[in-house]
Design a protein around this motif. Sequence first.
Motif, PDB file in Angstrom:
ATOM      1  N   VAL A 173      39.101  67.465  80.901  1.00 55.92           N
ATOM      2  CA  VAL A 173      38.886  66.021  80.938  1.00 55.92           C
ATOM      3  C   VAL A 173      38.385  65.588  82.321  1.00 55.92           C
ATOM      4  CG1 VAL A 173      40.002  63.767  80.723  1.00 55.92           C
ATOM      5  CG2 VAL A 173      40.597  65.606  79.139  1.00 55.92           C
ATOM      6  N   ASN A 174      38.907  66.201  83.361  1.00 51.76           N
ATOM      7  CA  ASN A 174      38.498  65.851  84.721  1.00 51.76           C
ATOM      8  C   ASN A 174      37.037  66.210  84.969  1.00 51.76           C
ATOM      9  OD1 ASN A 174      38.729  64.957  87.355  1.00 51.76           O
ATOM     10  ND2 ASN A 174      39.586  66.868  88.116  1.00 51.76           N
ATOM     11  N   GLY A 228      36.240  57.175  76.816  1.00 55.92           N
ATOM     12  CA  GLY A 228      35.773  57.071  75.443  1.00 55.92           C
ATOM     13  C   GLY A 228      35.969  58.348  74.658  1.00 55.92           C
ATOM     14  N   MET A 229      35.672  59.494  75.259  1.00 56.78           N
ATOM     15  CA  MET A 229      35.827  60.766  74.553  1.00 56.78           C
ATOM     16  C   MET A 229      37.288  61.069  74.264  1.00 56.78           C
ATOM     17  SD  MET A 229      32.946  63.131  76.447  1.00 56.78           S
ATOM     18  CE  MET A 229      33.313  64.536  75.407  1.00 56.78           C
ATOM     19  N   VAL A 230      38.167  60.808  75.218  1.00 58.05           N
ATOM     20  CA  VAL A 230      39.592  61.033  74.982  1.00 58.05           C
ATOM     21  C   VAL A 230      40.116  60.063  73.935  1.00 58.05           C
ATOM     22  CG1 VAL A 230      41.876  60.935  76.050  1.00 58.05           C
ATOM     23  CG2 VAL A 230      39.989  62.031  77.256  1.00 58.05           C
ATOM     24  N   CYS A 231      39.605  58.829  73.929  1.00 60.31           N
ATOM     25  CA  CYS A 231      40.016  57.858  72.909  1.00 60.31           C
ATOM     26  C   CYS A 231      39.624  58.340  71.516  1.00 60.31           C
ATOM     27  CB  CYS A 231      39.380  56.501  73.203  1.00 60.31           C
ATOM     28  SG  CYS A 231      39.880  55.191  72.076  1.00 60.31           S
ATOM     29  N   ILE A 232      38.421  58.892  71.372  1.00 55.64           N
ATOM     30  CA  ILE A 232      37.988  59.440  70.088  1.00 55.64           C
ATOM     31  C   ILE A 232      38.881  60.600  69.670  1.00 55.64           C
ATOM     32  CG2 ILE A 232      36.105  60.663  68.938  1.00 55.64           C
ATOM     33  CD1 ILE A 232      34.177  59.004  70.672  1.00 55.64           C
ATOM     34  N   GLY A 235      43.552  58.964  86.908  1.00 64.11           N
ATOM     35  CA  GLY A 235      43.419  58.622  85.502  1.00 64.11           C
ATOM     36  C   GLY A 235      42.995  59.782  84.641  1.00 64.11           C
ATOM     37  N   SER A 236      42.010  60.565  85.094  1.00 64.73           N
ATOM     38  CA  SER A 236      41.507  61.664  84.272  1.00 64.73           C
ATOM     39  C   SER A 236      42.565  62.749  84.078  1.00 64.73           C
ATOM     40  CB  SER A 236      40.249  62.257  84.917  1.00 64.73           C
ATOM     41  OG  SER A 236      40.527  62.791  86.194  1.00 64.73           O
ATOM     42  N   MET A 237      43.286  63.091  85.129  1.00 65.53           N
ATOM     43  CA  MET A 237      44.340  64.097  84.966  1.00 65.53           C
ATOM     44  C   MET A 237      45.490  63.562  84.121  1.00 65.53           C
ATOM     45  SD  MET A 237      44.530  66.276  88.528  1.00 65.53           S
ATOM     46  CE  MET A 237      45.264  64.982  89.509  1.00 65.53           C
ATOM     47  N   LEU A 238      45.741  62.259  84.214  1.00 66.99           N
ATOM     48  CA  LEU A 238      46.827  61.654  83.435  1.00 66.99           C
ATOM     49  C   LEU A 238      46.530  61.711  81.940  1.00 66.99           C
ATOM     50  CD1 LEU A 238      49.447  59.989  83.221  1.00 66.99           C
ATOM     51  CD2 LEU A 238      48.046  57.932  83.544  1.00 66.99           C
ATOM     52  N   ILE A 239      45.344  61.253  81.535  1.00 69.41           N
ATOM     53  CA  ILE A 239      45.051  61.252  80.107  1.00 69.41           C
ATOM     54  C   ILE A 239      44.858  62.667  79.586  1.00 69.41           C
ATOM     55  CG2 ILE A 239      44.074  58.941  80.177  1.00 69.41           C
ATOM     56  CD1 ILE A 239      41.304  60.110  80.205  1.00 69.41           C
ATOM     57  N   PRO A 251      34.426  68.510  76.304  1.00 72.16           N
ATOM     58  CA  PRO A 251      34.900  68.782  77.668  1.00 72.16           C
ATOM     59  C   PRO A 251      35.178  70.260  77.920  1.00 72.16           C
ATOM     60  CG  PRO A 251      36.028  66.881  76.757  1.00 72.16           C
ATOM     61  CD  PRO A 251      35.258  67.494  75.639  1.00 72.16           C
ATOM     62  N   MET A 252      35.697  70.978  76.891  1.00 70.43           N
ATOM     63  CA  MET A 252      35.978  72.389  77.071  1.00 70.43           C
ATOM     64  C   MET A 252      34.690  73.188  77.262  1.00 70.43           C
ATOM     65  SD  MET A 252      37.936  74.868  77.450  1.00 70.43           S
ATOM     66  CE  MET A 252      39.349  73.785  77.336  1.00 70.43           C
ATOM     67  N   ALA A 253      33.655  72.865  76.480  1.00 74.32           N
ATOM     68  CA  ALA A 253      32.377  73.547  76.655  1.00 74.32           C
ATOM     69  C   ALA A 253      31.807  73.285  78.039  1.00 74.32           C
ATOM     70  CB  ALA A 253      31.389  73.088  75.573  1.00 74.32           C
ATOM     71  N   ASP A 254      31.931  72.045  78.510  1.00 71.74           N
ATOM     72  CA  ASP A 254      31.456  71.709  79.846  1.00 71.74           C
ATOM     73  C   ASP A 254      32.228  72.477  80.908  1.00 71.74           C
ATOM     74  OD1 ASP A 254      29.881  70.439  81.694  1.00 71.74           O
ATOM     75  OD2 ASP A 254      31.096  68.622  81.773  1.00 71.74           O
ATOM     76  N   LEU A 255      33.543  72.606  80.716  1.00 70.31           N
ATOM     77  CA  LEU A 255      34.375  73.339  81.669  1.00 70.31           C
ATOM     78  C   LEU A 255      33.975  74.807  81.743  1.00 70.31           C
ATOM     79  CD1 LEU A 255      36.887  73.650  83.497  1.00 70.31           C
ATOM     80  CD2 LEU A 255      38.249  73.940  81.429  1.00 70.31           C
ATOM     81  N   VAL A 256      33.816  75.443  80.580  1.00 67.92           N
ATOM     82  CA  VAL A 256      33.462  76.870  80.549  1.00 67.92           C
ATOM     83  C   VAL A 256      32.086  77.097  81.184  1.00 67.92           C
ATOM     84  CG1 VAL A 256      32.973  78.820  79.031  1.00 67.92           C
ATOM     85  CG2 VAL A 256      34.917  77.330  78.544  1.00 67.92           C
ATOM     86  N   LEU A 257      31.116  76.245  80.816  1.00 67.14           N
ATOM     87  CA  LEU A 257      29.782  76.394  81.383  1.00 67.14           C
ATOM     88  C   LEU A 257      29.782  76.178  82.891  1.00 67.14           C
ATOM     89  CD1 LEU A 257      27.645  74.533  78.679  1.00 67.14           C
ATOM     90  CD2 LEU A 257      27.785  76.995  79.078  1.00 67.14           C
ATOM     91  N   ALA A 258      30.586  75.232  83.362  1.00 66.55           N
ATOM     92  CA  ALA A 258      30.642  74.974  84.806  1.00 66.55           C
ATOM     93  C   ALA A 258      31.228  76.172  85.555  1.00 66.55           C
ATOM     94  CB  ALA A 258      31.472  73.719  85.076  1.00 66.55           C
TER      95      ALA A 258
END
Length: 452
Positions: free
Chosen positions: A162-163, A174-178, A232-236, A287-294
């Motif tokens: 998420v971060n 928005g993505m976490v809300c979805i 906020g990002s780590m919290l949600i 977010p997970m795909a973004d994390l792995v690619l990063a």
Amino acid sequence: MGQPVREYLLTLCVTVAVTYLLTGPVRKFAIAAGAMPEIRARDVHREPTPRLGGIAMFGGLCAGLLVADHLPNLNGVFVLSNEPRALLSGAALIWLVGVLDDKFEIDALIKLGAQMIAAGVMVIQGLTILWLPIPGFGTVSLTQWQGNLLTVALVVITINAVNFVDGLDGLAAGMVCIAATAFFLYAYRIWFGYGIEEAAPATLFAAILIGMCLGFLPHNMHPARIFMGDSGSMLIGLVLAGSAISITGQVDPDSMALFAGGERNATHAMLPVFIPLLLPLTIIAIPMADLVLAIVRRTWKGQSPFAADRGHLHHRLLELGHSHSRAVLIMYFWSGLIAFGALAYSVHSASMWIVLGVAALSAVGLVLLLLPRFTPRAPHWAQALVPPRYRYTRRSARATVQEPVREAQGAEPGAEPAFAEPVTVGVSGVNGATAVGPRSRFPDRRKAGSAR
């Protein structure tokens, strides 16, 4: 069943209201405290924007839990389970670290250690994974150290996923809300559809998480007036992980087997909820795909996995030519498609219409992804219901002509112009080629050698 629904809605509305009302004062506090870092090379915003939005989101979390504790049907969650206190303890710790990071820029390794400690605090208080359903094999009971290790890993992975995706205005919230909405519907179905009360804490956490994101989004949509920051990002991210862990650790697969017609069928019925535990593929897929690619990208370059860059998915969307708002909407679309597609498949796994529908929507998403210049316009009867940018007017048509000019001046593609700049269209040359260019803003343009 109607009474719990109203209580969930009341809890959600209180969380939304508290988060929304607190964000304004928090913004003023962030400005006064100097929590407005300078523009960095990887940033996409152009003006210093205050952080610390996580303070308002944490206030919404506390308000939601407090209200739920005083409601008749939700009070049992606090009486029969220690999970709300475990979640609040871990959330308070990770939120405090995030606040310090928003102000003083804490080292990445220190934040990673704090994330592991926050996850350990929740594990000590009973919020942990007890078993895993394996498709085709059945339920596997975990030892204490296996469950604890898997719980800490899931919390840390979700927090950082998420971060990492928190790079555009309104994107992470928005993505976490979805994701939380899809998770709430599934957890609510397990509780009331199957009569399993152990799913009540996860349902409550998801409802509160929806309220936290909805209350913050109006302040965070482009152009954002405040950022949630790491607080906020780590919290949600932690609350989202806590919801998945709660339903995994407390819902007994044997109870599901009574309703699903056997343990193996129960395992398949529960799979869409447990997928976040098996390298998140639905709820936080993007977010997970973004994390792995990063991580792969930075490691390949010999950099630290925590080194910031401009190679995230949302940065690539901007490079393709999408505007800021369009890139966020595209990410919303894919997150909703994956999360709600998995939710629909979990309800009717034998229906081919769901698979065909997801495939069709995926094709639509690919078309929108590859057409950054396409600007949808609402029909005349619906123009009053959509934002002004999607209404076809003479001004929007004129903006389409001015777009190449503003891009040449360095403006973001698709962005609204800061001021209305007139355009001259004339005929030049023997072949009648049309020349389009900005009209000079200086009164002595003829002295500068104008053709007129």
